[in-house]
Scaffold this motif. Structure first.
Motif, PDB file in Angstrom:
ATOM      1  N   GLY A  21     -11.242  -3.337   7.929  1.00 19.12           N
ATOM      2  CA  GLY A  21     -11.553  -1.948   7.589  1.00 19.12           C
ATOM      3  C   GLY A  21     -10.820  -1.440   6.365  1.00 19.12           C
ATOM      4  N   CYS A  22      -9.792  -2.159   5.926  1.00 16.72           N
ATOM      5  CA  CYS A  22      -9.078  -1.808   4.701  1.00 16.72           C
ATOM      6  C   CYS A  22      -9.039  -2.969   3.719  1.00 16.72           C
ATOM      7  CB  CYS A  22      -7.636  -1.405   5.005  1.00 16.72           C
ATOM      8  SG  CYS A  22      -7.493   0.181   5.820  1.00 16.72           S
ATOM      9  N   HIS A  23      -8.953  -4.193   4.265  1.00 16.36           N
ATOM     10  CA  HIS A  23      -8.773  -5.385   3.437  1.00 16.36           C
ATOM     11  C   HIS A  23     -10.064  -6.161   3.248  1.00 16.36           C
ATOM     12  CE1 HIS A  23      -4.330  -5.380   3.481  1.00 16.36           C
ATOM     13  NE2 HIS A  23      -4.444  -4.898   4.705  1.00 16.36           N
ATOM     14  N   THR A  24     -10.034  -7.108   2.297  1.00 21.51           N
ATOM     15  CA  THR A  24     -11.114  -8.092   2.195  1.00 21.51           C
ATOM     16  C   THR A  24     -10.575  -9.433   2.678  1.00 21.51           C
ATOM     17  OG1 THR A  24     -10.509  -8.486  -0.118  1.00 21.51           O
ATOM     18  CG2 THR A  24     -12.434  -7.088   0.293  1.00 21.51           C
ATOM     19  N   LEU A  25     -11.487 -10.270   3.202  1.00 19.27           N
ATOM     20  CA  LEU A  25     -11.145 -11.618   3.609  1.00 19.27           C
ATOM     21  C   LEU A  25     -12.184 -12.536   2.950  1.00 19.27           C
ATOM     22  CD1 LEU A  25      -9.076 -13.022   5.569  1.00 19.27           C
ATOM     23  CD2 LEU A  25     -10.960 -13.157   7.203  1.00 19.27           C
ATOM     24  N   LEU A  26     -11.722 -13.347   2.000  1.00 21.43           N
ATOM     25  CA  LEU A  26     -12.648 -14.127   1.168  1.00 21.43           C
ATOM     26  C   LEU A  26     -13.635 -13.183   0.470  1.00 21.43           C
ATOM     27  CD1 LEU A  26     -13.338 -17.328   3.334  1.00 21.43           C
ATOM     28  CD2 LEU A  26     -11.547 -16.878   1.666  1.00 21.43           C
ATOM     29  N   GLY A  27     -13.088 -12.030   0.064  1.00 18.28           N
ATOM     30  CA  GLY A  27     -13.863 -11.087  -0.745  1.00 18.28           C
ATOM     31  C   GLY A  27     -14.764 -10.144   0.014  1.00 18.28           C
TER      32      GLY A  27
ATOM     33  N   GLY B 128     -15.328  -7.220   2.994  1.00 15.75           N
ATOM     34  CA  GLY B 128     -14.632  -6.226   3.793  1.00 15.75           C
ATOM     35  C   GLY B 128     -14.548  -4.915   3.047  1.00 15.75           C
ATOM     36  N   ALA B 129     -13.416  -4.214   3.221  1.00 17.24           N
ATOM     37  CA  ALA B 129     -13.212  -2.938   2.533  1.00 17.24           C
ATOM     38  C   ALA B 129     -12.298  -3.147   1.331  1.00 17.24           C
ATOM     39  CB  ALA B 129     -12.615  -1.919   3.494  1.00 17.24           C
ATOM     40  N   TYR B 130     -12.403  -2.214   0.381  1.00 23.27           N
ATOM     41  CA  TYR B 130     -11.734  -2.443  -0.905  1.00 23.27           C
ATOM     42  C   TYR B 130     -10.554  -1.512  -1.096  1.00 23.27           C
ATOM     43  CZ  TYR B 130     -16.440  -4.276  -0.967  1.00 23.27           C
ATOM     44  OH  TYR B 130     -17.603  -4.905  -0.611  1.00 23.27           O
ATOM     45  N   PHE B 131      -9.953  -1.110   0.023  1.00 19.07           N
ATOM     46  CA  PHE B 131      -8.848  -0.157  -0.011  1.00 19.07           C
ATOM     47  C   PHE B 131      -7.514  -0.851  -0.216  1.00 19.07           C
ATOM     48  CE2 PHE B 131      -7.389   4.050   0.773  1.00 19.07           C
ATOM     49  CZ  PHE B 131      -6.311   4.043   1.642  1.00 19.07           C
ATOM     50  N   ALA B 132      -7.422  -2.077   0.319  1.00 17.38           N
ATOM     51  CA  ALA B 132      -6.166  -2.813   0.347  1.00 17.38           C
ATOM     52  C   ALA B 132      -6.424  -4.254  -0.119  1.00 17.38           C
ATOM     53  CB  ALA B 132      -5.601  -2.799   1.765  1.00 17.38           C
ATOM     54  N   PRO B 133      -5.362  -5.011  -0.399  1.00 15.80           N
ATOM     55  CA  PRO B 133      -5.531  -6.320  -1.040  1.00 15.80           C
ATOM     56  C   PRO B 133      -6.311  -7.362  -0.231  1.00 15.80           C
ATOM     57  CG  PRO B 133      -3.260  -5.584  -1.236  1.00 15.80           C
ATOM     58  CD  PRO B 133      -3.935  -4.642  -0.282  1.00 15.80           C
ATOM     59  N   GLU B 134      -6.817  -8.362  -0.988  1.00 13.78           N
ATOM     60  CA  GLU B 134      -7.469  -9.541  -0.422  1.00 13.78           C
ATOM     61  C   GLU B 134      -6.434 -10.317   0.386  1.00 13.78           C
ATOM     62  OE1 GLU B 134     -10.405 -11.225  -0.337  1.00 13.78           O
ATOM     63  OE2 GLU B 134      -9.506 -13.082   0.412  1.00 13.78           O
ATOM     64  N   LEU B 135      -6.820 -10.715   1.608  1.00 18.75           N
ATOM     65  CA  LEU B 135      -5.862 -11.432   2.448  1.00 18.75           C
ATOM     66  C   LEU B 135      -6.216 -12.897   2.667  1.00 18.75           C
ATOM     67  CD1 LEU B 135      -4.909  -8.767   5.127  1.00 18.75           C
ATOM     68  CD2 LEU B 135      -3.749  -9.382   3.005  1.00 18.75           C
TER      69      LEU B 135
ATOM     70  N   GLY C 202     -16.035  -8.698  -4.298  1.00 19.52           N
ATOM     71  CA  GLY C 202     -15.102  -7.883  -3.539  1.00 19.52           C
ATOM     72  C   GLY C 202     -14.372  -6.843  -4.367  1.00 19.52           C
ATOM     73  N   THR C 203     -15.014  -6.353  -5.437  1.00 18.34           N
ATOM     74  CA  THR C 203     -14.395  -5.293  -6.248  1.00 18.34           C
ATOM     75  C   THR C 203     -15.227  -4.012  -6.166  1.00 18.34           C
ATOM     76  OG1 THR C 203     -15.667  -5.849  -8.226  1.00 18.34           O
ATOM     77  CG2 THR C 203     -13.576  -7.002  -7.941  1.00 18.34           C
ATOM     78  N   GLN C 204     -14.867  -3.040  -6.960  1.00 20.95           N
ATOM     79  CA  GLN C 204     -15.604  -1.771  -6.975  1.00 20.95           C
ATOM     80  C   GLN C 204     -17.018  -1.941  -7.526  1.00 20.95           C
ATOM     81  OE1 GLN C 204     -14.724   1.176  -5.610  1.00 20.95           O
ATOM     82  NE2 GLN C 204     -13.030  -0.014  -4.768  1.00 20.95           N
ATOM     83  N   ILE C 205     -17.278  -3.081  -8.175  1.00 17.67           N
ATOM     84  CA  ILE C 205     -18.656  -3.374  -8.606  1.00 17.67           C
ATOM     85  C   ILE C 205     -19.549  -3.454  -7.364  1.00 17.67           C
ATOM     86  CG2 ILE C 205     -20.163  -5.067  -9.720  1.00 17.67           C
ATOM     87  CD1 ILE C 205     -18.401  -3.788 -11.743  1.00 17.67           C
ATOM     88  N   THR C 206     -19.030  -4.105  -6.342  1.00 15.28           N
ATOM     89  CA  THR C 206     -19.762  -4.221  -5.080  1.00 15.28           C
ATOM     90  C   THR C 206     -20.026  -2.832  -4.494  1.00 15.28           C
ATOM     91  OG1 THR C 206     -18.425  -6.210  -4.724  1.00 15.28           O
ATOM     92  CG2 THR C 206     -19.822  -5.490  -2.913  1.00 15.28           C
ATOM     93  N   ALA C 207     -18.994  -1.987  -4.492  1.00 18.95           N
ATOM     94  CA  ALA C 207     -19.147  -0.641  -3.938  1.00 18.95           C
ATOM     95  C   ALA C 207     -20.164   0.171  -4.737  1.00 18.95           C
ATOM     96  CB  ALA C 207     -17.798   0.073  -3.938  1.00 18.95           C
ATOM     97  N   ALA C 208     -20.145   0.012  -6.057  1.00 15.53           N
ATOM     98  CA  ALA C 208     -21.087   0.744  -6.909  1.00 15.53           C
ATOM     99  C   ALA C 208     -22.524   0.382  -6.546  1.00 15.53           C
ATOM    100  CB  ALA C 208     -20.813   0.430  -8.378  1.00 15.53           C
ATOM    101  N   HIS C 209     -22.786  -0.929  -6.497  1.00 16.60           N
ATOM    102  CA  HIS C 209     -24.122  -1.406  -6.131  1.00 16.60           C
ATOM    103  C   HIS C 209     -24.503  -0.920  -4.743  1.00 16.60           C
ATOM    104  CE1 HIS C 209     -27.337  -4.095  -4.890  1.00 16.60           C
ATOM    105  NE2 HIS C 209     -26.555  -4.653  -3.995  1.00 16.60           N
TER     106      HIS C 209
END
Lengths: 148, 193, 462
Positions: free
Chosen positions: A67-73, A75-82, C333-340
């Motif tokens: 809900g905050c992190h990404t895993l292999l890209g 997930g959510a983009y609030f917190a770092p990739e884990l 997994g960046t803000q590009i994804t969120a934008a799309h």
């Protein structure tokens, strides 16, 4: 052809095309499943650490880390990739555990804050082992660098 | 509807705008695939040359002749129904399907040989392209056989006549497209060094 | 409204709009948390507000699809709905389940909700968009089956139009692919592979069939163009959708541990995924240009055209920008994804729902053909405010994403995630302010349901 392209023709192309590509997708899925054992680090899952890693995944889900992190890209983009945090922290499960343990309950003022989950030692170990397991999956050289 | 639609004296292709979307889309996908193959080959010449030698060129040549023959049979089928000869059309269609079936057999044997040696999509970049391209085409040949079969069945039912045989022409166009793709694939993948 | 039972659509549409407001409220919360990181922490941490935002979105879109189906299927089938009382019952079941789930998210720590709902018996919680407790998911299956039964029986009973059949096929596909949300293996690669069978095959697959059929229905009604033409184009569009989108699923299989040939196959096929959206836009404008009537519901026509354009831009163009594997390697997994994601969802699925509501609600509320000029004007303002806001939000997130991609991924001296987020916060503030403009648009939209109700309908030209 002498006549116009009819609705029936369009319908046949839709059904034919969809079945065609769905079958192709199934064939590719079958092939992918055959390739996975060489890429997905399942050896870790069937090793002695297997139950620990499984427990770690369960904790990962029940606390909604995605809900905050990404895993292999993903997930959510609030917190770092884990997916590669194990590598980023110098191949150390201890460092991961220290970080999770040290989150202040009230957060950090003005900064994006991570909850204090009050995990016990066993749970921390499980999470760290889970993240180590993920870092060893062959993700085609992604992420491009250690920052994830 | 007239065969030659003219708008201000400019001839339009037969059929609706929509059918050309599909033909264009099909050709576009194959064109992109071929372009990707060609570009990748440029940066992996040795790899591609080495593993290309493991391909069965004689089988592929046979397949080329088989498909060209089947296209000829399809042309004869359209010609027959244009003259109202449904039975003759059916025979030519079945002959074309027979040739298509032969293609499937020869190609399947090639695939079986590769798989028996443990070759698959992940073996290396050359095989990834070779297997993807030829399997994708292979599936189009099967689809072409299904279409020819459906049209052959309708021909047998007396569905088509000299005045009305759009279905046969459509099936023929599709089959020719499948043949055309192979005529590019064969030299590109099997022969070019 | 030709059939009495079409009236069951109304509560579905109302619930959809209410949940839309909840979605945007929580969107503004998480947008603020992006820049004031501890806002509402620890009572409502980011992940909780986010799951409310995404789940209310999905649920309101589902309410909208069901309302759309309950409205258009009887009319297309030329027969009353099989069981109006079942539709009403399922409405309440779904609404209560959704309400309890959202309350659960907000009132109880997520791990507590997991224990409370017996997640360990069949663990399906904790994955993106699928945060619902397993019992909620089972409830969704029950509601979906009852809905499909109701609609299916109606279609069987009556006229089987192409619009009906394509809608039904899309809805059946929606239900079938939802079942993959129950498959949650320990193997992370397998988990991710099949998670996409729900998510991709929904929004880049069967949901496009639903979108296409609803758009076709509205265009038939407002343009008066011959059904045969519109239905033929519908088949062409959905054919291209599945032909490109099924193997296009591979654009999610680049970096998750699956074989690397997906980088080729996924790139090639997903690069073609904009084609059906392009066709939809050409088709929509063509039909409106060739119209045989000037339907008094001008704003519904505007929504229909807007949907086609925005779906093409958000799903098609923005999707294309980051779909090729060599690009995606850096932008994944960046803000590009969120934008799309934002422009695609709004353009395709929010807008098609608002199109249908715009067309059907006046009729459900007793109008002959359309709302008054005053209402339509207000609704038109809402359309432009929301649409332009989303475009701006997308542009700001794209800017943030380009900078993030450069600083964190491309640069030879990559910076840590948090440091980069700090540096791009201007874009997040701009996004948040624009989000307030969006909320204004949404407010005007709600207002358009209440003003000018007694004013006369616009005169019908020729």
């Amino acid at each position: 052809m002498a006549q116009a392209f009819t609705k029936a023709m369009a319908r046949n192309i839709f059904y034919g095309g969809s079945v065609f590509f769905f079958l192709l997708f199934l064939a590719l899925t079958f092939d992918s499943m055959g390739q996975l054992p060489m890429r997905d680090n399942r050896a870790a899952l069937s090793s002695d650490l297997g139950p620990t890693i499984a427990h770690g995944k369960m904790l990962w889900e029940e606390n909604n880390c995605i809900g905050c992190h990404t895993l292999l890209g993903e997930g959510a983009y609030f917190a770092p990739e884990l997916g590669n945090v194990y590598t980023r922290y110098g191949n150390s499960t201890e460092a991961i555990k220290v970080f999770i343990k040290s989150r202040p309950v009230q957060g950090v003022e003005n900064r994006r804050s991570m909850p204090q989950f009050n995990f016990n030692e066993e749970e921390l170990e499980a999470l760290a082992q889970f993240l180590k397991y993920v870092s060893e999956i062959n993700s085609a050289k992604w992420p491009p660098n250690v920052q994830g | 509807m007239s065969n030659t639609l003219t708008i201000e004296g400019v001839r339009q292709p037969p059929g609706d705008f929509a059918i050309w979307i599909f033909i264009m889309a099909e050709l576009l996908v194959f064109a992109i695939f071929f372009a990707a193959y060609a570009m990748t080959r440029m940066s992996h010449v040795e790899l591609f040359n080495e593993f290309q030698l493991q391909l069965n060129r004689r089988a592929a040549l046979a397949n080329t002749l088989v498909l060209i023959t089947s296209s000829y049979f399809v042309v004869r089928a359209v010609s027959a129904i244009s003259g109202g000869k449904a039975r003759s059309c059916l025979r030519w269609l079945l002959a074309a399907m027979g040739m298509g079936g032969l293609f499937i057999c020869i190609k399947s044997a090639e695939f079986a040989h590769h798989f028996a040696l443990g070759v698959n999509l992940s073996t290396n970049l050359f095989y990834m392209f070779y297997l993807s391209l030829t399997f994708f085409h292979f599936m189009h040949v099967i689809l072409g056989l299904v279409i020819l079969g459906a049209v052959a069945y309708k021909t047998r039912q007396g569905h088509y006549s000299a005045m009305n045989h759009t279905g046969v022409e459509t099936a023929a166009a599709y089959w020719h497209m499948v043949d055309l793709v192979w005529l590019i694939l064969f030299p590109l993948v099997y022969v070019m060094r | 409204m030709k059939y009495q039972s079409q009236a069951v659509a109304k509560p579905y549409f109302v619930a959809a709009i209410v949940l839309f407001v909840a979605q945007i409220t929580f969107g503004l919360i998480i947008g603020l948390q992006y820049v004031i990181g501890d806002f509402l922490f620890p009572e409502i941490p980011f992940n909780v507000a986010r799951m409310v935002h995404t789940n209310t979105l999905i649920v309101w879109l589902l309410f909208g699809f069901m309302g759309a189906a309950y409205y258009l299927v009887p009319e297309e089938s030329e027969t009353e709905l099989h069981s109006p009382w079942l539709a009403k019952l399922m409405f309440w079941v779904f609404l209560v389940a959704a309400g309890l789930t959202v309350a659960g998210y907000l009132l109880v720590p997520y791990s507590g909700l997991a224990k409370l709902t017996g997640n360990s018996l069949l663990p399906t919680m904790g994955r993106e968009f699928l945060e619902q407790p397993t019992i909620t998911k089972l409830g969704i299956v029950v509601v979906a089956l009852a809905f499909l039964f109701n609609i299916g029986m109606t279609v069987l009973k009556g006229r089987k139009t192409v619009v009906n059949l394509v809608l039904l096929l899309g809805l059946v596909g929606l239900a079938v692919f939802f079942l993959f949300s129950f498959y949650n293996p320990t193997n992370v690669v397998l988990d991710k592979y099949f998670w996409w069978w729900t998510v991709h095959l929904w929004v880049e697959g069967v949901w496009e069939l639903i979108l296409g059929s609803i758009l076709a229905f509205v265009l038939i009604k407002v343009t008066g163009v011959d059904r045969e033409v519109i239905e033929k184009w519908l088949y062409v569009i959905i054919a291209m959708t599945l032909i490109t989108g099924i193997i296009g699923t591979g654009h999610h299989f680049y970096w998750i541990g699956t074989p690397e040939y997906w980088q080729w196959l996924g790139s090639i096929f997903s690069a073609l995924e904009p084609i059906p959206f392009f066709m939809m836009a050409v088709f929509a404008f063509n039909m409106v240009n060739k119209r045989r009537r000037n339907h008094p519901n001008r704003v519904a026509t505007l929504w229909a055209l807007g949907t086609a354009v925005m779906a093409f831009l958000g799903a098609g163009v923005w999707g294309f920008l980051h779909t090729l594997a060599p690009v995606n390697y850096y932008t994944h997994g960046t803000q590009i994804t969120a934008a799309h994601g934002h422009m695609a969802f709004f353009g395709a699925y929010v807008m098609i729902n608002l199109t249908m509501i715009s067309y059907a609600m006046p009729l459900l509320r007793g109008r002959t053909l359309a709302n008054s000029s005053r209402q339509q004007t207000l609704e038109t303002w809402a359309f432009w405010l929301m649409t332009i806001s989303i475009v701006l939000i997308t542009l700001f997130l794209t800017g943030a994403g380009i900078l993030q991609t450069y600083m964190q991924r491309v640069s030879v001296t990559p910076q840590p995630f948090m440091a980069v987020q700090e540096q791009i916060s201007l874009f997040y503030w701009l996004r948040e302010y624009t989000g307030l403009v969006f909320l204004l648009g949404l407010t005007l939209y709600i207002a358009s349901f209440f003003v000018g109700r007694k004013d006369p309908e616009p005169a019908v030209a020729n």
